[in-house]
Each structure stands twice: as structure tokens, then as C-alpha cells.
Design a protein around this motif. Sequence first.
Motif, PDB file in Angstrom:
ATOM      1  N   GLY A   7       0.867  -1.178  -0.022  1.00 23.43           N
ATOM      2  CA  GLY A   7       0.171   0.221   0.036  1.00 23.43           C
ATOM      3  C   GLY A   7       1.029   1.315   0.163  1.00 23.43           C
ATOM      4  N   CYS A   8       1.910   1.456   0.992  1.00 21.54           N
ATOM      5  CA  CYS A   8       2.702   2.391   0.999  1.00 21.54           C
ATOM      6  C   CYS A   8       3.491   2.535  -0.149  1.00 21.54           C
ATOM      7  N   HIS A   9       4.094   1.183  -0.778  1.00 25.14           N
ATOM      8  CA  HIS A   9       4.759   1.518  -1.841  1.00 25.14           C
ATOM      9  C   HIS A   9       3.981   2.204  -3.133  1.00 25.14           C
ATOM     10  N   SER A  10       2.859   1.670  -3.374  1.00 27.35           N
ATOM     11  CA  SER A  10       1.989   2.191  -4.455  1.00 27.35           C
ATOM     12  C   SER A  10       1.654   3.597  -4.260  1.00 27.35           C
ATOM     13  N   SER A  11       1.876   4.253  -2.957  1.00 27.63           N
ATOM     14  CA  SER A  11       1.656   5.695  -2.407  1.00 27.63           C
ATOM     15  C   SER A  11       2.953   6.367  -2.614  1.00 27.63           C
ATOM     16  N   GLY A  42       1.470  -2.455   8.799  1.00 29.56           N
ATOM     17  CA  GLY A  42       0.252  -2.870   9.006  1.00 29.56           C
ATOM     18  C   GLY A  42      -0.919  -1.913   9.135  1.00 29.56           C
ATOM     19  N   PHE A  43      -0.487  -0.599   9.460  1.00 33.49           N
ATOM     20  CA  PHE A  43      -1.477   0.651   9.463  1.00 33.49           C
ATOM     21  C   PHE A  43      -1.740   1.140   8.044  1.00 33.49           C
ATOM     22  N   CYS A  44      -2.123   0.322   7.145  1.00 34.00           N
ATOM     23  CA  CYS A  44      -2.106   0.719   5.776  1.00 34.00           C
ATOM     24  C   CYS A  44      -3.085   1.882   5.563  1.00 34.00           C
ATOM     25  N   GLU A  45      -4.012   2.337   6.356  1.00 30.24           N
ATOM     26  CA  GLU A  45      -4.763   3.352   6.062  1.00 30.24           C
ATOM     27  C   GLU A  45      -4.056   4.803   6.027  1.00 30.24           C
ATOM     28  N   LYS A  46      -3.052   4.774   6.748  1.00 29.89           N
ATOM     29  CA  LYS A  46      -2.470   5.975   7.029  1.00 29.89           C
ATOM     30  C   LYS A  46      -0.870   5.962   6.282  1.00 29.89           C
ATOM     31  N   GLY A  47      -0.849   5.274   5.264  1.00 31.60           N
ATOM     32  CA  GLY A  47       0.466   5.341   4.692  1.00 31.60           C
ATOM     33  C   GLY A  47       0.551   6.645   3.704  1.00 31.60           C
ATOM     34  N   PRO A  48       1.588   6.567   3.048  1.00 35.09           N
ATOM     35  CA  PRO A  48       3.035   6.430   3.529  1.00 35.09           C
ATOM     36  C   PRO A  48       3.292   6.399   4.942  1.00 35.09           C
ATOM     37  N   MET A  49       4.103   5.555   5.736  1.00 37.29           N
ATOM     38  CA  MET A  49       4.428   5.887   7.229  1.00 37.29           C
ATOM     39  C   MET A  49       5.882   5.795   7.295  1.00 37.29           C
ATOM     40  N   ILE A  50       6.546   6.582   8.354  1.00 40.20           N
ATOM     41  CA  ILE A  50       7.589   6.414   8.600  1.00 40.20           C
ATOM     42  C   ILE A  50       7.992   6.244  10.162  1.00 40.20           C
ATOM     43  N   GLU A  51       8.779   5.439  10.507  1.00 39.53           N
ATOM     44  CA  GLU A  51       9.078   5.194  12.190  1.00 39.53           C
ATOM     45  C   GLU A  51      10.451   5.697  12.348  1.00 39.53           C
ATOM     46  N   GLU A 187      -2.419 -16.995  -2.167  1.00 38.61           N
ATOM     47  CA  GLU A 187      -3.316 -16.077  -1.627  1.00 38.61           C
ATOM     48  C   GLU A 187      -4.071 -15.790  -2.532  1.00 38.61           C
ATOM     49  N   GLY A 188      -5.466 -15.817  -2.553  1.00 35.84           N
ATOM     50  CA  GLY A 188      -6.317 -15.679  -3.684  1.00 35.84           C
ATOM     51  C   GLY A 188      -7.493 -15.154  -3.075  1.00 35.84           C
ATOM     52  N   ASP A 189      -8.026 -14.765  -1.814  1.00 41.52           N
ATOM     53  CA  ASP A 189      -9.169 -14.201  -1.421  1.00 41.52           C
ATOM     54  C   ASP A 189      -9.146 -12.780  -1.599  1.00 41.52           C
ATOM     55  N   PRO A 190     -10.126 -12.271  -2.160  1.00 43.04           N
ATOM     56  CA  PRO A 190     -10.461 -10.879  -2.609  1.00 43.04           C
ATOM     57  C   PRO A 190     -10.166 -10.168  -0.898  1.00 43.04           C
ATOM     58  N   GLY A 191      -9.356  -9.116  -1.235  1.00 40.01           N
ATOM     59  CA  GLY A 191      -9.177  -8.218   0.107  1.00 40.01           C
ATOM     60  C   GLY A 191      -8.039  -8.739   1.179  1.00 40.01           C
ATOM     61  N   ALA A 192      -7.569  -9.905   0.658  1.00 37.68           N
ATOM     62  CA  ALA A 192      -6.523 -10.685   1.823  1.00 37.68           C
ATOM     63  C   ALA A 192      -5.227 -10.373   1.160  1.00 37.68           C
ATOM     64  N   PHE A 193      -4.315  -9.740   2.397  1.00 40.05           N
ATOM     65  CA  PHE A 193      -2.806  -9.686   1.831  1.00 40.05           C
ATOM     66  C   PHE A 193      -2.062 -10.015   3.212  1.00 40.05           C
ATOM     67  N   MET A 194      -2.384 -11.152   3.902  1.00 42.11           N
ATOM     68  CA  MET A 194      -1.487 -11.432   4.896  1.00 42.11           C
ATOM     69  C   MET A 194      -0.520 -12.090   4.812  1.00 42.11           C
ATOM     70  N   ASP A 195      -0.264 -13.174   3.845  1.00 43.70           N
ATOM     71  CA  ASP A 195       0.524 -14.198   3.358  1.00 43.70           C
ATOM     72  C   ASP A 195       1.659 -13.237   2.601  1.00 43.70           C
ATOM     73  N   ARG A 196       1.183 -12.299   1.724  1.00 43.04           N
ATOM     74  CA  ARG A 196       1.924 -11.487   1.164  1.00 43.04           C
ATOM     75  C   ARG A 196       3.180 -10.539   2.026  1.00 43.04           C
ATOM     76  N   SER A 197       2.428  -9.954   2.975  1.00 39.70           N
ATOM     77  CA  SER A 197       2.796  -9.093   3.740  1.00 39.70           C
ATOM     78  C   SER A 197       4.183 -10.062   4.563  1.00 39.70           C
ATOM     79  N   VAL A 198       4.069 -11.233   5.064  1.00 37.80           N
ATOM     80  CA  VAL A 198       4.997 -12.030   5.756  1.00 37.80           C
ATOM     81  C   VAL A 198       6.109 -12.164   4.647  1.00 37.80           C
ATOM     82  N   LEU A 199       5.791 -12.733   3.418  1.00 40.88           N
ATOM     83  CA  LEU A 199       6.787 -12.781   2.430  1.00 40.88           C
ATOM     84  C   LEU A 199       7.592 -11.594   1.966  1.00 40.88           C
ATOM     85  N   GLU A 200       6.823 -10.496   1.667  1.00 41.57           N
ATOM     86  CA  GLU A 200       7.805  -9.532   1.489  1.00 41.57           C
ATOM     87  C   GLU A 200       8.569  -8.810   2.845  1.00 41.57           C
TER      88      GLU A 200
END
Length: 587
Positions: A7-11, A42-51, A187-200
Motif C-alpha cells: 500500500g505504502c509502496h504504491s503511494s 500494518g497501518f495501511c490506512e495512514k500510509g506512507p508511514m515513517i518510524e 493467497e487468492g481471497d479478495p481483500g487478503a494480503f496477510m501472506d504477502r506481507s510475511v513473504l515481503e
Amino acid sequence: MVCGGPGCHSSGSPRIAERLEEELNKRGLTELIKVFQPGCFGFCEKGPMIEIFPDNVTYCEVSEEDVTTIVEEHFIQGNLVEHLVFMDPNTKERFATNIPFYDGQLRIALRNVGYIAPENILEYIAADGYQALAKVLFTMKPFEVIDVLKQSGLRGRGGAGFPTGTKWEFTRKSEADQRYIICNADEGDPGAFMDRSVLEGDPHSVLEAMLIAGSAIGASEGFIYVRAEYPAAIHRLKIAIAQAREYGLLGKGILGSDFCFDIELKLGAGAFVCGEETALIHSIEGARGEPSVKPPFPAQKGLWGKPTCVNNVETLANIPPIILKGAEWFSAIGTEKSKGTKVFALAGKVNNVGLVEVPMGTTLRQIIFDIGGGIKQRKTFKAAQTGGPSGGCIPTKYLDSPIDYESLTAIGSMMGSGGLIVLDEDDCMVNIAKFFQEFTMDESCGRCTACRVGTKRLYEILTKITEGKASLEDLDNLERLCHIIKDTALCGLGQSAPNPILSTLKYFREEYIAHVVDKTCPAGVCKHLLKYEITDKCVGCTLCVKKCPMHCISGTAKKRHIIDQERCLKCGACMDQCRVVGAIICH
């Protein structure tokens, strides 16, 4: 750390990271401040984020234009950049640290995601990486590893919830000269991105878990089946595999032991049915991705006819910490029958869209209203859809139900892989059921009649309902066909395809009745049942007349216009033109 999640990457987060490097270099601060992009925060709503560490400060919705301000104000002056600090949409309180979104979360599968550089094996090792593998190879026997998993209560996180230790035990006990371990990353469910985040964000955790599994079940080869639509995940997995080989963690004589194991990537073409383990296995073999009749199960006869253990990404990500911290530690988290945590992709009409990991037994209310921040625009919660196309819609009265395998099944839904879509008062439940039915219809492999033909018949009936052409007999047929398909379909895709329909019929039957009997859509979503009318507020400006693509609005200047309902397309162009006066209503 600049969030590197999708999400942040695309933003624009990569460009933000580059700008930070440029600004720090310009001021000679590159030796003092390091910039890198970990995985998803994890907090995709507020991306891009910096810590920023060690300050433990988080900035939200950062743009390239904010980079200079952050460097000048925060790094050089030591001041907080107030306008980039998270503000709670309900209380208007600002949080530079300890953002409420993370309250109530417990990260086990996501423990390293967003905290380590995923392309640097040394950072994973510094975070206790590969310690569990060393413990398994030098201090434990295979049956002891399996016993730890069985005692931990870890169940498969891909949807079915089968006990992981038991699956490993079945595979180990199957007599064969070769066994395989497969990571299901399809991972193919619409709206799911859990496994993708672990792999990345933490690819080495999956590799380590596969190595542990290989040692426990007696396998020397593993495969990661990942969909080709995940290029960043594939890129980082390739790097991780190469690094593991370089450090003697893959290949022959791993860590100086007699254990030999290697991992190969297999890219899937995006077929949803290949998330089913036997269809996935056929795809790896080069055959058509279709499920097989079970038994025999893959643990008995799987890849190339050999015993095969298939685990999904999140399941594997839990294994290294279980081995290191013990079964008692993990089993103390969660409920009696559902141990540990679960990762959810929280999406839909909720303020805080993102990736959350919570202990099993956490209620829907806690996830949606405490972590998720409630419904957008203060609208009314209507339902939560869990389990993707295979799950069901959970109404308001079950908001306080604990999220675990048994509780969700009891109310007509399922855990699934972890998609959680929030619906509000503006959503039509008949249309939601139709949306998911269209998805499963398109994704059916076509092998069994119940799924190939049955899902199409369900979709056709739902289409009749949303177009106002159905009868009460159609409703009865819809429900009867759902039960027939559940009982006769070959695999989990077909067997669970009717779930969204059955759950909406159970909890929102009045909406179906409104569509069938009253020929209206209470939510105002189904286009064929909408009616646009011009009220007495009309000033005769003729804007709607000029914009109507069907020229079905008549009337002269300064006099009330009329819409020809027979010719109206229900496109809403007239209403868009009348926002100021508000003379056109839709019902």
C-alpha cells in the motif's frame, strides 16, 4: 524506517526513502542516520508511514514534500512534526507513539515484519533467526519436534484449521523413500494480503520453518508455491534463498549436520482453486490445477505420489517462535481449542484499514471498533464478512462473538485465511452475496458438475433477484441449491461457495424479500431497482436534460422536468448535475 508494504509502496514510499537519503547526504548526516525500507507496518490506512528509532516516533501520510521538514525539524532541531502525527478520527487526540491501532495486537507471525530489512539475512539472524533450526538439528529428535507442535495447539491458518502437528505426524509415518514439504503461498481471497506481507517483510521465517518441517517429517526438498502477481514477494524470496545457501542454511550438511534440504520456487498463474492443496500439487507437477478426491490425502500420497505436507505461510511463520519458546508459551495464548494468534486483513468501511494480528478469542467488536477505529463517516455497522468467498456475513448481534474456529463456524461463517471485510448501512447484502458468487463461479476449475454448473445457477438466480425479476419460488430454489452444492461438490471451493448466500439469507432475509416482493433495494445499490425522480424543488435549469445520455428527461426552462422511467438507464448523471439544488432523489 520507511514502510515498504504494498500500500505504502504504491503511494510513493520508495521515492520518500530516496528523498530522505538525498536530504541527509546533503547535510552530512548519512553516518548518523540510516534509512531503509522494511516490510508492512500494518497501518495501511495512514500510509506512507515513517518510524524513527530510537525516538519511537511514527509519522503518517508522509509525502515527498514533507521530507525536508522531517529532516530539519525532527532530525536537526529535535522537534515533533505535529501535522504528520496520527490523529484519532473520533477523539481528535494525536499520538506520536503508542498509536491505538496497535493496542490489543500481539505479533507472533508478524513479529519481524516492519522491523527488519527483509533482504538482509544478518538482520533476521540478529532477531533470533535460525536459532530454532539449530535447536531442532542438534538438541531434538523429529518426533520431539512434532510433539511440541501438537502440544502447542497450532492449527493451519489457511482456512481449514487442521492441527499442524498431526499433519506433520501423518506425513512422517507414511512409508516412502522421499517426502516433500510445500509452502502454500497462493493467497487468492479478495481483500487478503496477510501472506504477502510475511513473504515481503520476513521471508527467512518461512524458509526456517520449512527447514524445521523437513527435518521433522524426513523431507529433503521443499517448494514454495507463490502466485506470480506477487513480484516483490518473489524477488525477496529469491534473495533469501540465495543468502540461505550462501550461509550454509540450505543445501547439503546444513549447519555442519547430516541434514540436507533445498527449496525451489514455483510460480502460480493466479487460479484461486490452486489454493486447495491437491490442485496446488497438480499445478507443481505441471498438470491442470484441479483438486483430487480425498482420501488419499497428500500426507499419504501427494507430490509425484510421495507423502507431502502442505502448510500455508502464516502457519509456517508461527513455527520458529514455538520451537524457541515452547509449546506452553504458545498454548497459553488464545482459547481452549484455538491457540495462538490470527492475522487479519482488515478492509472495507472501517476507519483503520490494515493488517492486524490478535490473540484467538478477540471479539469482532474489538477488532472493528477498537483497533479498526469504527465505521467510516460514523455510519452504522451492518455486517462483517470473514473467510473470503468461502465465508459468511456476520450481523451486528454477533459483534461480541470471539473469533476462533468453532465460534465462527457456529454462526455460519469461517476463519478462512484471514480476510475481514467490514460492511455498513450502504451495502446491499444480496449484492454482496452476488459479488462473491460471481468470483467463485469464475474461479471454479470445472471438474465437478456441482461447482461448475451449480455456482452458475446460483449466480443466475441472484442476478434475477437484483434485477427485480425473481419470485419467492426462486428464493426457495436458491436455498435448496445451496445445500445440494455443499453436499456434492468435490473440493472446498465448491463446498463453501454457498456460504455467503446462506449466511445472508439467514441474517438478512428481509432484504431478499424486499428485492423479490417489493422490487426495491433497501440499500439503494441494485441499479435495476432504483428509481430517479424530480421533485418540486426543480428550478428548470435544464442541466440534467443536457447531461442525460438517453435524452429521457423532458421539460422547458424554469419549469419542473420529468424523467421517462421506461427509458431511464439509472446512471445517476442527472443527480450528479443537481447536487446544489437537490431536486432529484433516488429510491
